[in-house]
Motif scaffolding. Structure first.
Motif, mmCIF file in Angstrom:
data_model
loop_
_atom_site.group_PDB
_atom_site.id
_atom_site.type_symbol
_atom_site.label_atom_id
_atom_site.label_comp_id
_atom_site.label_asym_id
_atom_site.label_seq_id
_atom_site.Cartn_x
_atom_site.Cartn_y
_atom_site.Cartn_z
ATOM 1 N N ALA A 151 49.761 -2.829 11.245
ATOM 2 C CA ALA A 151 50.168 -3.941 12.111
ATOM 3 C C ALA A 151 49.392 -3.924 13.425
ATOM 4 O O ALA A 151 48.966 -4.973 13.923
ATOM 5 C CB ALA A 151 51.666 -3.859 12.386
ATOM 6 N N THR A 152 49.174 -2.743 13.985
ATOM 7 C CA THR A 152 48.417 -2.626 15.233
ATOM 8 C C THR A 152 46.972 -3.066 15.040
ATOM 9 O O THR A 152 46.405 -3.788 15.868
ATOM 10 C CB THR A 152 48.466 -1.175 15.751
ATOM 11 N N LEU A 153 46.365 -2.648 13.942
ATOM 12 C CA LEU A 153 44.987 -3.042 13.654
ATOM 13 C C LEU A 153 44.870 -4.552 13.469
ATOM 14 O O LEU A 153 43.922 -5.181 13.953
ATOM 15 C CB LEU A 153 44.482 -2.315 12.406
ATOM 16 N N LEU A 154 45.837 -5.141 12.760
ATOM 17 C CA LEU A 154 45.803 -6.587 12.547
ATOM 18 C C LEU A 154 45.949 -7.345 13.860
ATOM 19 O O LEU A 154 45.264 -8.349 14.081
ATOM 20 C CB LEU A 154 46.912 -6.997 11.569
ATOM 21 N N LEU A 155 46.833 -6.875 14.736
ATOM 22 C CA LEU A 155 46.989 -7.517 16.039
ATOM 23 C C LEU A 155 45.687 -7.467 16.829
ATOM 24 O O LEU A 155 45.281 -8.464 17.438
ATOM 25 C CB LEU A 155 48.103 -6.833 16.832
ATOM 26 N N ALA A 156 45.053 -6.308 16.829
ATOM 27 C CA ALA A 156 43.785 -6.168 17.558
ATOM 28 C C ALA A 156 42.727 -7.106 16.995
ATOM 29 O O ALA A 156 41.975 -7.736 17.742
ATOM 30 C CB ALA A 156 43.313 -4.716 17.489
ATOM 31 N N LEU A 157 42.660 -7.217 15.674
ATOM 32 C CA LEU A 157 41.672 -8.088 15.031
ATOM 33 C C LEU A 157 41.937 -9.550 15.352
ATOM 34 O O LEU A 157 41.009 -10.302 15.715
ATOM 35 C CB LEU A 157 41.695 -7.861 13.517
ATOM 36 N N VAL A 158 43.188 -9.981 15.239
ATOM 37 C CA VAL A 158 43.533 -11.386 15.506
ATOM 38 C C VAL A 158 43.252 -11.743 16.956
ATOM 39 O O VAL A 158 42.668 -12.800 17.255
ATOM 40 C CB VAL A 158 45.015 -11.646 15.161
ATOM 41 N N LEU A 159 43.639 -10.872 17.890
ATOM 42 C CA LEU A 159 43.408 -11.150 19.300
ATOM 43 C C LEU A 159 41.919 -11.211 19.615
ATOM 44 O O LEU A 159 41.469 -12.061 20.392
ATOM 45 C CB LEU A 159 44.090 -10.072 20.149
ATOM 46 N N ASP A 160 41.133 -10.342 18.990
ATOM 47 C CA ASP A 160 39.692 -10.361 19.213
ATOM 48 C C ASP A 160 39.076 -11.660 18.694
ATOM 49 O O ASP A 160 38.222 -12.260 19.349
ATOM 50 C CB ASP A 160 39.050 -9.159 18.527
ATOM 51 N N LEU A 161 39.508 -12.111 17.533
ATOM 52 C CA LEU A 161 38.998 -13.363 16.981
ATOM 53 C C LEU A 161 39.369 -14.554 17.868
ATOM 54 O O LEU A 161 38.561 -15.480 18.066
ATOM 55 C CB LEU A 161 39.542 -13.584 15.570
ATOM 56 N N LEU A 162 40.572 -14.540 18.422
ATOM 57 C CA LEU A 162 40.995 -15.621 19.317
ATOM 58 C C LEU A 162 40.133 -15.644 20.589
ATOM 59 O O LEU A 162 39.788 -16.716 21.095
ATOM 60 C CB LEU A 162 42.466 -15.448 19.690
ATOM 61 N N LEU A 163 39.760 -14.480 21.069
ATOM 62 C CA LEU A 163 38.900 -14.418 22.255
ATOM 63 C C LEU A 163 37.497 -14.925 21.946
ATOM 64 O O LEU A 163 36.858 -15.573 22.794
ATOM 65 C CB LEU A 163 38.846 -12.987 22.780
ATOM 66 N N VAL A 164 37.004 -14.650 20.747
ATOM 67 C CA VAL A 164 35.697 -15.173 20.337
ATOM 68 C C VAL A 164 35.737 -16.700 20.296
ATOM 69 O O VAL A 164 34.814 -17.379 20.776
ATOM 70 C CB VAL A 164 35.291 -14.598 18.960
#
Length: 228
Positions: free
Chosen positions: A185-198
């Motif tokens: 869950a932590t990894l998925l949150l980090a990935l989603v937030l990074d994609l949103l910033l891109v």
């Protein structure tokens, strides 16, 4: 696979808490760091002091910060405010230097052109300097977002609710499935937030896409010319 549906409500609650504690420091950090970076750029003496202070602040261990802040803020040790304030401090510390570098990299000719057009210092900063600094600023924010997602979990050690609770409870109960769900869950949150910033960077810097398109067309034209 059985743990997730059986604990869906708890996971939603912990994920929401984790996101609040991760995103708010980013927002507050940008609001604080950008003006400070502009001051540091304009005043080298003040800038040297602020950059040194920000570097020192980032060396403070997060757990010590979470425990110390309630004494300063007068909050409960279990309050999310402690985590948000601590991570905001870390966000400012990380963003200061990268934002100063981004502002210093802007061509003085661009600034002079804005002055010649009658831009006030504030208007020039908001409409010229800051937009041109967005790519570097977003790059710094992406680093902070991943860092925050990870560091929020540390708050679970003192009882602040987040996905870190899955680690502490899983370790206490010797329940590896719970720990695994927390990690995923932590990894998925980090990935989603990074994609949103891109995506946010692409929205805020449309001229970069236009430049890329012109470069691609020019390269294609050169290739056709050589082939002819």
């Amino acid at each position: 696979m059985d743990y997730v549906p059986a604990n869906a409500a708890l996971l939603r609650e912990l994920t929401g808490n984790h996101l609040v504690q991760s995103i708010l420091p980013i927002v507050f950090g940008v609001i604080i760091a950008v003006p400070l970076a502009q001051i540091a750029r304009l005043n080298r003496s003040a800038g040297a002091v602020m950059l040194t202070a920000s570097s020192l602040l980032y060396t403070i261990p997060s757990l010590a910060m979470f425990v110390f802040l309630p004494l300063v803020l007068g909050t409960s040790i279990l309050s999310m405010v402690n985590v948000v304030v601590a991570l905001t401090i870390y966000a400012v510390a990380l963003l200061m230097r990268s934002t100063v570098d981004a502002l210093n990299s802007i061509d003085d000719g661009v600034r002079q052109a804005a002055v010649a057009m009658g831009y006030t210092p504030l208007r020039r900063f908001l409409t010229v300097d800051l937009p041109l600094a967005v790519p570097v600023l977003i790059a710094g924010i992406r680093v902070i977002s991943v860092t925050n997602i990870s560091m929020v979990s540390v708050g679970a050690l003192i009882g602040v609710p987040s996905l870190g609770r899955l680690f502490t409870d899983g370790l206490t109960r010797n329940y590896p499935e719970q720990i695994a769900v927390g990690i995923i869950a932590t990894l998925l949150l980090a990935l989603v937030l990074d994609l949103l910033l891109v995506l946010l960077e692409r929205v805020l810097t449309p001229w970069t896409r236009a430049t890329s398109s012109r470069t691609a067309r020019a390269a294609a034209l050169d290739a056709r010319t050589v082939a002819a």
